[in-house]
Design a protein around this motif. Structure first.
Motif, PDB file in Angstrom:
ATOM      1  N   GLU A 165      32.794  43.131  39.370  1.00  0.00           N
ATOM      2  CA  GLU A 165      33.389  44.441  39.654  1.00  0.00           C
ATOM      3  C   GLU A 165      34.907  44.354  39.624  1.00  0.00           C
ATOM      4  OE1 GLU A 165      30.038  46.442  42.627  1.00  0.00           O
ATOM      5  OE2 GLU A 165      31.627  45.192  43.456  1.00  0.00           O
ATOM      6  N   LEU A 166      35.442  43.284  40.217  1.00  0.00           N
ATOM      7  CA  LEU A 166      36.896  43.116  40.274  1.00  0.00           C
ATOM      8  C   LEU A 166      37.496  42.988  38.876  1.00  0.00           C
ATOM      9  CD1 LEU A 166      36.971  40.750  43.328  1.00  0.00           C
ATOM     10  CD2 LEU A 166      38.332  42.835  43.159  1.00  0.00           C
ATOM     11  N   CYS A 167      36.822  42.235  38.007  1.00  0.00           N
ATOM     12  CA  CYS A 167      37.349  42.013  36.656  1.00  0.00           C
ATOM     13  C   CYS A 167      37.333  43.274  35.799  1.00  0.00           C
ATOM     14  CB  CYS A 167      36.566  40.905  35.959  1.00  0.00           C
ATOM     15  SG  CYS A 167      36.871  39.260  36.665  1.00  0.00           S
ATOM     16  N   LYS A 168      36.575  44.276  36.221  1.00  0.00           N
ATOM     17  CA  LYS A 168      36.501  45.527  35.469  1.00  0.00           C
ATOM     18  C   LYS A 168      37.558  46.541  35.911  1.00  0.00           C
ATOM     19  CE  LYS A 168      31.510  45.294  34.614  1.00  0.00           C
ATOM     20  NZ  LYS A 168      30.190  45.899  34.959  1.00  0.00           N
ATOM     21  N   THR A 169      38.260  46.262  37.005  1.00  0.00           N
ATOM     22  CA  THR A 169      39.207  47.234  37.543  1.00  0.00           C
ATOM     23  C   THR A 169      40.474  47.329  36.704  1.00  0.00           C
ATOM     24  OG1 THR A 169      40.280  45.624  38.999  1.00  0.00           O
ATOM     25  CG2 THR A 169      38.403  46.833  39.912  1.00  0.00           C
ATOM     26  N   GLN A 170      41.113  48.484  36.763  1.00  0.00           N
ATOM     27  CA  GLN A 170      42.391  48.674  36.081  1.00  0.00           C
ATOM     28  C   GLN A 170      43.453  47.778  36.691  1.00  0.00           C
ATOM     29  OE1 GLN A 170      42.654  50.732  33.336  1.00  0.00           O
ATOM     30  NE2 GLN A 170      44.644  49.752  33.082  1.00  0.00           N
TER      31      GLN A 170
END
Length: 454
Positions: free
Chosen positions: A219-224
């Motif tokens: 989830e973190l790696c997908k954040t802007q």
């Protein structure tokens, strides 16, 4: 019985089979390769990783339980062994799932393995185990079982404190972040992530560190925020290293064994993106990842250098104000998240790694200017890779004096360390280096020592 759980468990068995067959050296390689497949993007990643990691972490204990009912355990096909390991782990740790469901799902899966020849054996074994769950839980409450060689060594170091270590290693790993202070502070980052339903709590030290309370790696790696380079996912112990090296803006820093750039980018932050960091690693793939991280985080002072650090690099002689040697190691401090190190290491591999560490360290000392500081760190706490390497180095490179790293730690951290009997021994013996054990801060184990060049 829900079909998606059956599918998930079959997927986990494929990953475990690949791992135990030696097709991959690291467990995370096995499940990340699987999760990257477009066919598997809808998989329950968090549950899959938790179960894979739990089975491998407790496999010595799980195998011992299964052998109680299966004297010919070693002769069973690997996929049946893994099915029994997985189901036994669920019986012991997934109390929310009825025991009958766990057993029935395992039996159903076994029918697709070897034409169902083992379904009766799987059924009988798991029903026996299910009837004695409370007894086995008492054993597992003592924590992770270490290989005999590691248990003996750590017992000699820690005594009764080893109980706290193995209990800590049994817990799920905590996910830590490091705010990129070139772009954002820890408090502001926590606020931004909260809008994405990710909860991250800033810590007192290091000041850029956060502990994730809600949210996972993917989830973190997908954040802007991640794409914009506002943070790096990095263990808390690892974040201490750059602070202990004390790099200053405008200095020349050499990092030996930079990998993909966790500590490199942290050094650049502390240097306010001013000066020069020569980041050395012989693995070009890691340097490519380093380059991506540096670009993502807006860092301009890193110069990657593809060289084998076990050989001298003459052009770097006496050019650095500070040197960091982040040497390859057994990783025995990372068992929480990398349980495969329990089985991938022995005393022979430790000796081999120690020779590499000694070569890297002795070469790196030549890169220091007079008055410069060098830090050696490894994410392990074995004698061969820590104090024995230090002893060899100090005998062969006499023009350095050891630095007392404790003075660079804030009082809150020092107070926590002083509660450890092991820390008291290090202080009494004037060792000056730092051992971070996993139960201190719920982080990786880490060894750090520093010298100043006369």
């Amino acid at each position: 019985m829900k079909q998606e759980f059956i599918v998930l468990k079959r997927d986990i068995l494929k990953i475990l089979d690949a791992f135990y067959q030696g097709k991959v050296q690291r467990l995370d390689q096995a499940y990340n390769l699987y999760l990257k497949s477009s066919r598997n993007r809808g998989t329950d990643k968090e549950n899959l990783i938790r179960l894979c990691r739990g089975v491998v972490k407790h496999s010595l204990q799980l195998d011992s339980i299964c052998r109680t009912f299966l004297p010919k355990w070693e002769k069973l096909p690997l996929s049946i062994q893994n099915l029994l390991r997985l189901a036994t782990f669920q019986l012991l740790f997934n109390v929310s799932t009825p025991k009958g469901v766990v057993v029935n799902e395992a039996v159903e899966i076994s029918k697709g393995l070897y034409a169902g020849n083992f379904s009766a054996l799987v059924n009988a074994t798991l029903r026996n185990i299910a009837g004695q769950v409370d007894q086995y839980l008492k054993i597992l409450e003592g924590g992770v079982e270490l290989p005999p060689w590691l248990h003996e060594q750590w017992m000699n170091k820690l005594g009764k404190e080893l109980e706290n270590v193995v209990k800590s290693l049994a817990l799920p790993p905590v996910l830590f972040l490091r705010a990129n202070t070139l772009k954002v502070g820890a408090d502001q980052l926590a606020h931004l992530l909260s809008k994405r339903d990710i909860e991250a709590e800033p810590l007192l030290f290091p000041p850029e560190a956060l502990a994730v309370k809600k949210g996972d790696y993917h989830e973190l790696c997908k954040t802007q925020e991640y794409r914009n380079g506002m943070f790096y996912i990095q263990d808390l112990s690892s974040q201490l290293v750059a602070h202990l090296l004390q790099p200053q803006p405008g200095e020349v820093v050499i990092e030996v064994g930079c990998g993909s750039g966790g500590k490199t980018t942290h050094l650049a932050q502390l240097m306010q993106n001013q000066g020069e960091i020569i980041a050395i690693d012989k693995q070009k793939e890691l340097l490519k990842q380093l380059f991506k991280n540096v670009q993502r985080m807006g860092i301009e002072i890193v110069k990657p250098l593809s060289r084998d650090a076990t050989s001298p690099i003459p052009e770097l002689k006496e050019t650095a104000d500070r040197v960091l040697v982040d040497a390859p190691c057994s990783g025995c401090g990372t068992i929480r998240k990398n349980p495969e190190v329990l089985f991938r290491n022995n005393q022979q591999t430790l000796r081999r790694l120690a020779e590499v560490q000694k070569q890297m360290l002795c070469n790196a000392a030549n890169y220091l200017k007079k008055g410069g500081t060098m830090v050696y760190c490894v994410c392990t706490l074995t004698d061969e890779e820590t104090w024995e390497v230090v002893e060899f180095f100090e005998k062969n490179v006499p023009n350095l004096e050891k630095v007392n790293l404790e003075i660079y730690l804030p009082e809150g951290i020092r107070k926590r360390l002083r509660n450890s009997e092991r820390w008291k021994v290090l202080v009494e013996n004037k060792q000056k280096g730092i051992e971070i054990w996993p139960h201190y801060f719920s982080s990786d184990g880490l060894f750090i020592v520093a010298w100043r060049k006369r």
